[in-house]
Design a protein around this motif. Structure first.
Motif, PDB file in Angstrom:
ATOM      1  N   PRO A   2       0.883  -1.191   0.079  1.00 31.82           N
ATOM      2  CA  PRO A   2       0.112   0.225   0.008  1.00 31.82           C
ATOM      3  C   PRO A   2       0.796   1.129   0.068  1.00 31.82           C
ATOM      4  O   PRO A   2       2.121   1.390   0.396  1.00 31.82           O
ATOM      5  CB  PRO A   2      -0.750  -0.151   1.272  1.00 31.82           C
ATOM      6  CG  PRO A   2      -0.120  -1.112   2.104  1.00 31.82           C
ATOM      7  CD  PRO A   2       0.706  -2.052   1.323  1.00 31.82           C
ATOM      8  N   THR A   3       0.284   2.130  -0.731  1.00 27.36           N
ATOM      9  CA  THR A   3       0.832   3.550  -0.560  1.00 27.36           C
ATOM     10  C   THR A   3       0.238   4.623   0.028  1.00 27.36           C
ATOM     11  O   THR A   3      -0.643   4.520   0.441  1.00 27.36           O
ATOM     12  CB  THR A   3       0.992   3.987  -2.199  1.00 27.36           C
ATOM     13  OG1 THR A   3       1.224   3.118  -2.834  1.00 27.36           O
ATOM     14  CG2 THR A   3       1.553   5.604  -2.392  1.00 27.36           C
ATOM     15  N   VAL A   4       1.241   5.565   0.758  1.00 24.17           N
ATOM     16  CA  VAL A   4       0.877   6.821   1.564  1.00 24.17           C
ATOM     17  C   VAL A   4       1.397   7.757   1.141  1.00 24.17           C
ATOM     18  O   VAL A   4       2.542   7.806   0.380  1.00 24.17           O
ATOM     19  CB  VAL A   4       1.240   6.602   2.841  1.00 24.17           C
ATOM     20  CG1 VAL A   4       0.929   7.891   3.694  1.00 24.17           C
ATOM     21  CG2 VAL A   4       0.813   5.405   3.660  1.00 24.17           C
ATOM     22  N   PRO A  12       6.262  20.282  -1.188  1.00 26.19           N
ATOM     23  CA  PRO A  12       6.646  19.080  -1.707  1.00 26.19           C
ATOM     24  C   PRO A  12       5.518  17.963  -1.339  1.00 26.19           C
ATOM     25  O   PRO A  12       4.835  18.180  -0.319  1.00 26.19           O
ATOM     26  CB  PRO A  12       7.808  18.435  -0.820  1.00 26.19           C
ATOM     27  CG  PRO A  12       8.408  19.969  -0.441  1.00 26.19           C
ATOM     28  CD  PRO A  12       7.111  20.844  -0.505  1.00 26.19           C
ATOM     29  N   THR A  13       5.426  16.980  -2.331  1.00 29.17           N
ATOM     30  CA  THR A  13       4.566  15.981  -1.855  1.00 29.17           C
ATOM     31  C   THR A  13       5.224  14.548  -1.966  1.00 29.17           C
ATOM     32  O   THR A  13       6.089  14.464  -2.802  1.00 29.17           O
ATOM     33  CB  THR A  13       3.499  15.752  -2.949  1.00 29.17           C
ATOM     34  OG1 THR A  13       2.510  17.050  -2.772  1.00 29.17           O
ATOM     35  CG2 THR A  13       2.328  14.587  -2.883  1.00 29.17           C
ATOM     36  N   TYR A  14       5.139  13.742  -1.173  1.00 30.33           N
ATOM     37  CA  TYR A  14       5.921  12.502  -0.795  1.00 30.33           C
ATOM     38  C   TYR A  14       4.830  11.257  -1.110  1.00 30.33           C
ATOM     39  O   TYR A  14       4.001  11.279  -0.205  1.00 30.33           O
ATOM     40  CB  TYR A  14       6.677  12.251   0.126  1.00 30.33           C
ATOM     41  CG  TYR A  14       7.496  13.629   0.737  1.00 30.33           C
ATOM     42  CD1 TYR A  14       8.903  13.824   0.153  1.00 30.33           C
ATOM     43  CD2 TYR A  14       6.821  14.447   1.635  1.00 30.33           C
ATOM     44  CE1 TYR A  14       9.495  15.207   0.411  1.00 30.33           C
ATOM     45  CE2 TYR A  14       7.483  15.809   1.860  1.00 30.33           C
ATOM     46  CZ  TYR A  14       8.758  15.962   1.549  1.00 30.33           C
ATOM     47  OH  TYR A  14       9.350  17.174   1.759  1.00 30.33           O
ATOM     48  N   ALA A  15       5.357  10.462  -1.946  1.00 25.35           N
ATOM     49  CA  ALA A  15       4.733   9.000  -2.103  1.00 25.35           C
ATOM     50  C   ALA A  15       5.459   7.837  -1.776  1.00 25.35           C
ATOM     51  O   ALA A  15       6.434   7.941  -2.470  1.00 25.35           O
ATOM     52  CB  ALA A  15       3.612   8.812  -3.265  1.00 25.35           C
ATOM     53  N   LEU A  98      -3.861   6.307   1.471  1.00 22.79           N
ATOM     54  CA  LEU A  98      -3.719   7.371   2.414  1.00 22.79           C
ATOM     55  C   LEU A  98      -3.168   8.450   2.089  1.00 22.79           C
ATOM     56  O   LEU A  98      -2.122   8.606   1.824  1.00 22.79           O
ATOM     57  CB  LEU A  98      -3.419   6.660   3.628  1.00 22.79           C
ATOM     58  CG  LEU A  98      -3.342   7.565   4.974  1.00 22.79           C
ATOM     59  CD1 LEU A  98      -4.574   7.838   5.568  1.00 22.79           C
ATOM     60  CD2 LEU A  98      -2.551   6.787   6.161  1.00 22.79           C
ATOM     61  N   VAL A  99      -3.720   9.662   2.698  1.00 21.55           N
ATOM     62  CA  VAL A  99      -3.086  11.037   2.385  1.00 21.55           C
ATOM     63  C   VAL A  99      -2.956  11.786   3.969  1.00 21.55           C
ATOM     64  O   VAL A  99      -4.044  11.569   4.691  1.00 21.55           O
ATOM     65  CB  VAL A  99      -3.876  11.842   1.640  1.00 21.55           C
ATOM     66  CG1 VAL A  99      -3.502  13.329   1.516  1.00 21.55           C
ATOM     67  CG2 VAL A  99      -4.036  11.284   0.172  1.00 21.55           C
TER      68      VAL A  99
END
Ligand code: FES
Length: 107
Positions: A2-4, A12-15, A98-99
Motif C-alpha cells: 500500500p501507498t501513503v 513537496p508531496t511524497y508518495a 492514505l493522504v
C-alpha cells in the motif's frame, strides 16, 4: 504494497510504499521525509511526528488513546481535530492511498 502520500504545506508531496504493520512515523523517517522528525523513536515523548489525517480517511482510524491525547497537547504547530501522532498509526492494507498532511513545523 500500500501507498501513503504526505503533503507538505511548503509544496513537496511524497508518495511512499509502506509495509503493512509499520508505523507511519517510521515510514516517513526512513522514507526521507524530513518534515517528520520522530525524535523519540515512537515512545510518545516528543510529538514531532505530528500529522493531519486527510478528511477522506478520518473515519478509518480509531480515536487516540489517552497517552497520545496527552502528547497532542505538546505539538508545536496548530492542533486540529484531525491531528494525530504518526508513531501511533500502523499501516494496514485497507489504508492504501492514505493522504497525510504535514504541519508547518515540528518544533
Ligand atoms: Fe515521538 Fe511520535 S515519535 S511522539
Amino acid at each position: 504494497m500500500p501507498t501513503v502520500t504526505w503533503i507538505s504545506p511548503k509544496g513537496p508531496t511524497y508518495a511512499r510504499e509502506v509495509e503493512v504493520g509499520d508505523s507511519l512515523m517510521d515510514a516517513a523517517v526512513f522514507g526521507g521525509i524530513s518534515e517528520v522528525e520522530g525524535a523519540c523513536g515512537g515512545c510518545l515523548s516528543c510529538a514531532t511526528c505530528h500529522v493531519y489525517i486527510d478528511s477522506a480517511f478520518a473515519d478509518r482510524f480509531g480515536p487516540p488513546e489517552a497517552d497520545e491525547l496527552s502528547m497532542l497537547e505538546m505539538v508545536s504547530a496548530e492542533r486540529r481535530p484531525e491531528s494525530r501522532l504518526s508513531c501511533q498509526l500502523r499501516m494496514r492494507q485497507d489504508l492504501d492511498g492514505l493522504v497525510l498532511h504535514l504541519p508547518e513545523s515540528q518544533g
